[in-house]
Design a protein around this motif. Structure first.
Motif, PDB file in Angstrom:
ATOM      1  N   UNK A   1       0.782  -1.229   0.000  1.00 29.17           N
ATOM      2  CA  UNK A   1       0.000   0.000   0.000  1.00 29.17           C
ATOM      3  C   UNK A   1       0.815   1.280   0.000  1.00 29.17           C
TER       4      UNK A   1
ATOM      5  N   UNK B   1       2.260   3.069  -2.257  1.00 30.31           N
ATOM      6  CA  UNK B   1       2.093   4.112  -3.272  1.00 30.31           C
ATOM      7  C   UNK B   1       0.642   4.434  -3.581  1.00 30.31           C
TER       8      UNK B   1
ATOM      9  N   UNK C   1      -1.865   8.275  -3.703  1.00 29.52           N
ATOM     10  CA  UNK C   1      -1.026   9.470  -3.811  1.00 29.52           C
ATOM     11  C   UNK C   1      -0.587   9.613  -5.264  1.00 29.52           C
ATOM     12  N   UNK C   2      -0.537  10.837  -5.703  1.00 31.10           N
ATOM     13  CA  UNK C   2      -0.116  11.105  -7.070  1.00 31.10           C
ATOM     14  C   UNK C   2       1.396  11.104  -7.124  1.00 31.10           C
ATOM     15  N   UNK C   3       2.019  10.815  -8.254  1.00 37.73           N
ATOM     16  CA  UNK C   3       1.365  10.294  -9.454  1.00 37.73           C
ATOM     17  C   UNK C   3       1.003   8.827  -9.308  1.00 37.73           C
TER      18      UNK C   3
ATOM     19  N   UNK D   1       2.367   4.954 -13.532  1.00 40.73           N
ATOM     20  CA  UNK D   1       3.258   5.902 -14.199  1.00 40.73           C
ATOM     21  C   UNK D   1       4.665   5.832 -13.616  1.00 40.73           C
ATOM     22  N   UNK D   2       4.750   5.734 -12.281  1.00 38.76           N
ATOM     23  CA  UNK D   2       6.064   5.614 -11.655  1.00 38.76           C
ATOM     24  C   UNK D   2       6.777   4.371 -12.164  1.00 38.76           C
TER      25      UNK D   2
ATOM     26  N   UNK E   1       6.415   2.775 -14.912  1.00 41.55           N
ATOM     27  CA  UNK E   1       6.843   2.911 -16.294  1.00 41.55           C
ATOM     28  C   UNK E   1       8.063   3.840 -16.408  1.00 41.55           C
ATOM     29  N   UNK E   2       8.062   4.900 -15.632  1.00 40.41           N
ATOM     30  CA  UNK E   2       9.200   5.837 -15.682  1.00 40.41           C
ATOM     31  C   UNK E   2      10.436   5.234 -15.039  1.00 40.41           C
TER      32      UNK E   2
END
Lengths: 189, 189
Positions: A159, A161, A164-166, A170-171, A173-174
């Motif tokens: 839990x 991440x 909370x954004x992003x 996306x994290x 993948x980056x």
DNA sequence: CCGTCTTGCCTAAAGGCTTTAGGTAATTCC
DNA sequence: GGAATTACCTAAAGCCTTTAGGCAAGACGG
């Protein structure tokens, strides 16, 4: 009670399913017996003990995960392979949190040596063939990839991440972009 | 039996020590009672239940770890800070495997929000001030650092890198070099 | 100084999981 | 058809958790 047809394989599979439903550390001999509608001691002619059950589930999960990874890796190389491999881990953990936890069970060295863990290591190394790394940097990189994959999935699962954004996707993948860049540009000593 | 002077704090500390000695998941209310030479039910006026004990140990470990990290971070920046921070985690896990395992206990969101976990997140972000990252990349990097640290330490602790060349210390050090290089050179989208 | 209140640890007891020992009924095999 | 084996069962002991209720010693007001 009627013949139920208990076998180590069926018990292991049931244990794996149970792990996904109630959590790996809630998987007990009792819970598995209950699921088969059978008395607890009946399982002890198939299993050495409780730890034996857990170990078998772990080996089962490792095998299943390695099979998926191998399939994902087929015909891919470079970043494509890296991403596919990483996604197998993350997706598996998402679909089968209990089995993933099982796969992280600490095995004694002998059991580990005979497990699919060896395939995992070999596949990770295979991915690095698409990058220009020589020993000992290749081993360092293998260890780092293992750490990131396991660490990220494990934090995400607990839990860390969420909410909370992003977005976690996306994290992920980056981070894979970043790892690819790092592997292409591994710093010299 | 004589007055022993049980308090939640003493129970928590004893539980943390016990965790390092016998493993976090072997820490039971019974074991802690035994260590104080006291009957089990006596602890239930201080603890809500077994999970309460575990949670307290987890919070204690998180706090202790955050204190160490804060001290290590003081007066450092850039790669120096990155390395010092990372070493605190790895060293703590090496010295106190049981407490480290406790620190990884899944806390419910509310408890987590009031825990030292928040300080950990802030410190990780502080390290990135030494690098030139803007949102959302900063968050991606925070998540990646957390993943690598946790993942590496966790794999090392479970014996993943032992008995194989190169030395785990060397991999750790080279991985930190690589992370530093990556953070200085974070790939654009 | 004494009685009361509170605190701190205790015994009793119930329920769950693990594991061993030994029993019985049905299936398999000669 | 009888004997051996197989597959699941009951019994029982040990350990852990948790709740309920008891007792004794120290704290406190009169």
């Amino acid at each position: 009670m009627a013949h139920v047809g208990l076998t180590v394989e069926r018990l292991t599979r049931a244990g794996a399913e149970l792990a996904d439903e109630i959590g790996f550390d809630q998987v007990t001999v009792s819970a598995v017996a209950r699921r088969f509608g059978v008395k607890v001691p009946s399982l002890y002619s198939h299993l050495k003990n409780s730890q034996d059950l857990r170990t078998r589930i772990a080996l089962y999960a490792l095998e299943e995960l390695a099979d998926r990874a191998a399939e994902a890796l087929a015909g891919r190389s470079g970043k494509d392979a890296l991403t596919a491999f990483a996604d197998v881990y993350r997706d598996y953990a998402g679909e089968h949190p209990g089995r993933y936890a099982a796969a992280r069970l600490r095995l004694d060295p002998e059991t580990a040596a005979g497990s699919a863990g060896v395939r995992h290591a070999r596949m990770t190394r295979a991915i690095l063939r698409g990058y220009d790394l020589t020993e000992p940097d290749q081993t360092h990189a293998v260890r780092m990839l293992g750490s990131v994959f396991h660490g990220y999935v494990s934090l995400e699962l607990s839990g860390g991440f969420s909410h909370s954004a992003p977005d976690s996707q996306e994290s992920w993948s980056r981070i894979l972009d970043a790892l690819d860049a790092l592997l292409r540009n591994w710093p010299a000593r």
